[in-house]
Design a protein around this motif. Structure first.
Motif, mmCIF file in Angstrom:
data_model
loop_
_atom_site.group_PDB
_atom_site.id
_atom_site.type_symbol
_atom_site.label_atom_id
_atom_site.label_comp_id
_atom_site.label_asym_id
_atom_site.label_seq_id
_atom_site.Cartn_x
_atom_site.Cartn_y
_atom_site.Cartn_z
ATOM 1 N N ILE A 160 -4.900 0.412 -4.780
ATOM 2 C CA ILE A 160 -4.758 0.762 -3.188
ATOM 3 C C ILE A 160 -5.820 0.333 -2.456
ATOM 4 C CG2 ILE A 160 -4.738 2.796 -1.345
ATOM 5 C CD1 ILE A 160 -2.754 3.969 -3.645
ATOM 6 N N VAL A 196 0.739 -1.394 0.041
ATOM 7 C CA VAL A 196 -0.101 0.068 -0.036
ATOM 8 C C VAL A 196 0.758 1.247 0.046
ATOM 9 C CG1 VAL A 196 -1.772 1.461 1.285
ATOM 10 C CG2 VAL A 196 -1.886 -1.312 1.156
ATOM 11 N N GLU A 256 -5.920 -2.293 0.575
ATOM 12 C CA GLU A 256 -6.422 -1.877 1.761
ATOM 13 C C GLU A 256 -7.556 -2.803 2.326
ATOM 14 O OE1 GLU A 256 -7.118 2.133 1.657
ATOM 15 O OE2 GLU A 256 -5.184 3.128 2.121
ATOM 16 N N HIS A 278 -5.163 4.083 -7.622
ATOM 17 C CA HIS A 278 -6.234 4.319 -6.545
ATOM 18 C C HIS A 278 -6.909 2.938 -6.344
ATOM 19 C CE1 HIS A 278 -9.043 6.096 -4.202
ATOM 20 N NE2 HIS A 278 -10.202 5.865 -4.698
ATOM 21 N N LEU A 322 2.170 1.634 -3.414
ATOM 22 C CA LEU A 322 1.181 1.998 -4.537
ATOM 23 C C LEU A 322 0.957 3.748 -4.029
ATOM 24 C CD1 LEU A 322 -1.147 -0.889 -4.458
ATOM 25 C CD2 LEU A 322 0.443 -0.322 -6.348
ATOM 26 N N LYS A 323 0.790 3.967 -2.932
ATOM 27 C CA LYS A 323 0.624 5.779 -2.671
ATOM 28 C C LYS A 323 1.666 6.256 -2.936
ATOM 29 C CE LYS A 323 -2.858 4.918 0.998
ATOM 30 N NZ LYS A 323 -3.207 5.281 2.548
#
Length: 681
Positions: free
Chosen positions: A362, A252, A366, A359, A255-256
């Motif tokens: 993610i 995560v 998550e 997005h 990716l962010k």
């Protein structure tokens, strides 16, 4: 070691009894317990005690008996009773039961009676080793009940620690037979050690069985816990929650980071597009930032646009804007601008698509964290249950191994340091101690008996008794005489002292001797003083008012001393008043130099007090062995009440303290042989 025990090992520490002084005291009680004493007696032949009965004493024989008794008693009342046994020949004997029933029989043949049966066998082993042993004699034996035997053993058993800090015990047993004492002590120590090993083995065996059962139960629980963890992992697709969580968090985060970079690039392109669109008319005035849009083609296109704009400026110096050459350059610049803007738009679309895809990725990444605390909680609970069960399983297996080792090690930490041996000399009775104690007891007993006798009789005893009770002085202290010559010398000396003291003199010629009762020495003193004064050359009248002697005694006195006259008080004197009696005394005083009156006992007097009131000197006789001590006070009160003149005490038999045997003999002699009243008393 009082903290770790004898072996100082963790394996055996809990199985060792000698760990603290409290446990040492507990082991003493174990040694004295009925259970251990009973096991000891089972290994010994103490149930039947045999005795040789002599004229003076009875001796226990134990193994030295020439016979062996076997008894089978059915009645409990036959136990603890003495059976008489008389061996009359090499084969015949007589048995006397406690109920005094007499049975005649032979060795090896049972004697049957209502309470049971008894068989007496010859002890061939003892008789062969002791050829001179007496067989024909009187004997007795007792069949002891187990309760009585245990009580007898405990009464003579003594177990004490050598020192409070030393784990060593001393076992002592007292018995008239030395071998019997040694046998019991050694057997008790042996039974104690064996009982310790047996109890330790039994405890270890019980522990092993218990641990086996517990291990099987815990193993089942452990398997159930493992299956539960496996099923939960399969149901929730769990491999390793911490690692999976860390991997997802890293994914995560990456990716962010990528989304952020793409967002920044997209924002840069948007600004670049707006910038280019606003200033495309004059590219020479623009200075775009290519940090967000920096591919080689775009750079080359911007260079070409710049070159064409520069070329246009050069042409405008020569031609007009409508010139074909200038128009061609403008169209080239316009084509390049359009191409550049289209490329920027395509790049914007591509970056926007990447941004949206990141997005979504993610959000998918998550989503793995949804329900993660619940999974961790459930997994922690299941792991904790598994860990607890596993720890119990490992602990029980370790204890089982220790218990199996203890079960296999059939050894005792106790050992006999010094075996008991038969004593060569008896410890009781101790002759020297008995003699010393007896002498001390005799001494204190004698003192106590003397004190009790003196307190019981309550007599005058000595001059200190008189001096404590009265202020009347003592004129004469007369000891006890064995010979008449000693009495004569003593009273002659006392006559002189009476004159020197002023008791007898020119103005004191009437001397009255009184006493509470007869037999206290009053007559003795009257006669002997009269004789003593007559020997001094005085004309003495001995006047008897008590009628205490006979005519033969009077004749013997007057014959020996011519100046001494003995007379009886007139029979009518008991009716005299004081004046008449005074005139009678004056007549006697006119005829004699000294008048000594042997007064009647005060206890039954008629004119005794009247004579004492007329006397020039009163001598009150007290006997140290007969007169009660309270008579001193009574005499003093009598003197004060009747104003008796010149009263003095005379202590008869002063310092005389005969033994009880002598006193008894004197009483018998007085009863059998009656002495003259005026003799030596």
């Amino acid at each position: 070691d009082t903290h770790e025990g004898v072996p100082s090992s963790n394996l055996f520490k809990d199985f060792d009894v000698f760990v603290s002084p409290n446990k040492i005291a507990a082991e003493i009680e174990v040694l004295k317990s009925n259970n251990l004493i009973n096991k000891t007696i089972d290994s010994l032949d103490f149930d039947i005690e045999t005795f040789r009965v002599g004229r003076l004493r009875t001796v226990e024989l134990y193994h030295d008996a020439p016979f062996v008794v076997q008894a089978d008693l059915h009645d409990a009342r036959a136990y603890d009773k003495s059976f008489g046994l008389q061996i009359v020949s090499e084969t015949a004997l007589e048995l006397t039961t406690p109920s005094q029933q007499v049975f005649k029989g032979h060795f090896g043949k049972p004697f049957i009676f209502p309470q049971g049966e008894v068989t007496v066998q010859r002890n061939e082993a003892f008789l062969s080793e002791n050829a001179d042993a007496a067989l024909l004699d009187n004997y007795s034996f007792e069949c002891l009940s187990r309760e009585r035997l245990i009580a007898k053993v405990l009464l003579q058993l003594d177990i004490v620690p050598i020192d409070k800090d030393v784990a060593v015990l001393r076992i002592g047993f007292k018995s008239p037979v030395p071998q019997k004492a040694a046998d019991l002590v050694n057997m008790l120590a042996k039974v104690y050690v064996e009982d310790y090993i047996e109890e330790k083995y039994r405890a270890a065996q019980t522990t092993v069985r218990f641990l086996d059962q517990q291990i099987d139960t815990i193993a089942d629980r452990l398997a159930d816990s493992e299956d539960a963890i496996e099923d939960y992992r399969d149901a929730c697709n769990i491999i390793n929650i911490p690692q999976e969580t860390e991997t997802n968090l890293r994914k995560v985060s990456q990716l962010k980071v990528q989304q952020t970079n793409i967002g920044m690039s997209l924002d840069g392109l948007n600004e670049f597009h707006d910038y280019i669109t606003a200033g495309k008319e004059d590219m020479l005035d623009l200075a775009p930032n290519f940090e967000g849009y920096s591919d080689l083609l775009s750079t080359e296109m911007v260079k070409n646009i710049k070159r064409l704009q520069a070329e246009k400026r050069d042409l405008l110096l020569t031609y007009t804007p409508q010139e074909e050459r200038v128009q061609v350059v403008d169209r080239k610049i316009q084509d390049l601008n359009n191409y550049l803007l289209e490329g920027i738009k395509n790049s914007q679309k591509m970056l926007a698509a990447k941004y949206e895809r990141l997005h979504e990725d993610i959000q998918i990444a998550e989503s793995a964290f949804i329900g993660l605390p619940t999974k961790e909680k459930e997994m922690t609970i299941k792991n904790r249950e598994f860990s607890l069960v596993q720890q119990s399983y490992n602990f029980l297996n370790g204890k089982k191994m220790e218990a199996e080792i203890a079960q296999a090690a059939k050894v005792a930490f106790h050992r006999v340091l010094t075996p008991a041996k038969p004593g060569k000399a008896p410890i009781s009775p101790n002759r020297i101690i008995i003699i010393i104690v007896s002498a001390i007891m005799c001494m204190f007993g004698s003192i106590l008996a003397i004190g009790i006798v003196h307190l019981a009789k309550g007599k005058v005893n000595g001059p200190e008794t008189i001096e404590k009770a009265s202020a009347v002085p003592i004129a004469v202290q007369t000891p006890r005489f064995k010979l008449l010559q000693d009495a004569r010398r003593h009273f002659l000396r006392e006559a002189i002292q009476l004159e020197l003291k002023g008791i007898v003199g020119i103005d004191r010629r009437l001397l009255v001797l009184s006493s509470q009762a007869a037999g206290e020495g009053r007559t003795l003193h009257a006669v002997q003083l009269a004789i003593a004064f007559a020997r001094q050359g005085r004309r003495v009248l001995l006047l008897d008012a008590a009628d205490s002697w006979d005519a033969s005694a009077v004749a013997s006195i007057t014959t020996a001393e011519p100046t001494l006259t003995v007379a009886q008080m007139p029979t009518s004197a008991d009716r005299y008043h004081k004046g008449a009696l005074a005139r009678l005394m004056d007549q006697y005083l006119a005829a004699y130099d000294l008048v000594i009156v042997n007064n009647e006992p005060i206890a039954g007097e008629t004119i005794g007090l009247l004579l004492m009131s007329l006397a020039h000197a009163n001598l009150f006789v007290l006997d140290a062995r007969k007169t009660p001590a309270k008579q001193v006070v009574k005499t003093d009160l009598l003197r004060q009440e009747f104003s008796l003149p010149a009263v003095w005490f005379v202590l008869n038999r002063a310092g005389f303290s005969p033994s009880l045997l002598i006193s008894g003999w004197q009483v018998i002699r007085r009863l059998v042989f009656r002495n003259p009243a005026i003799g030596l008393q």
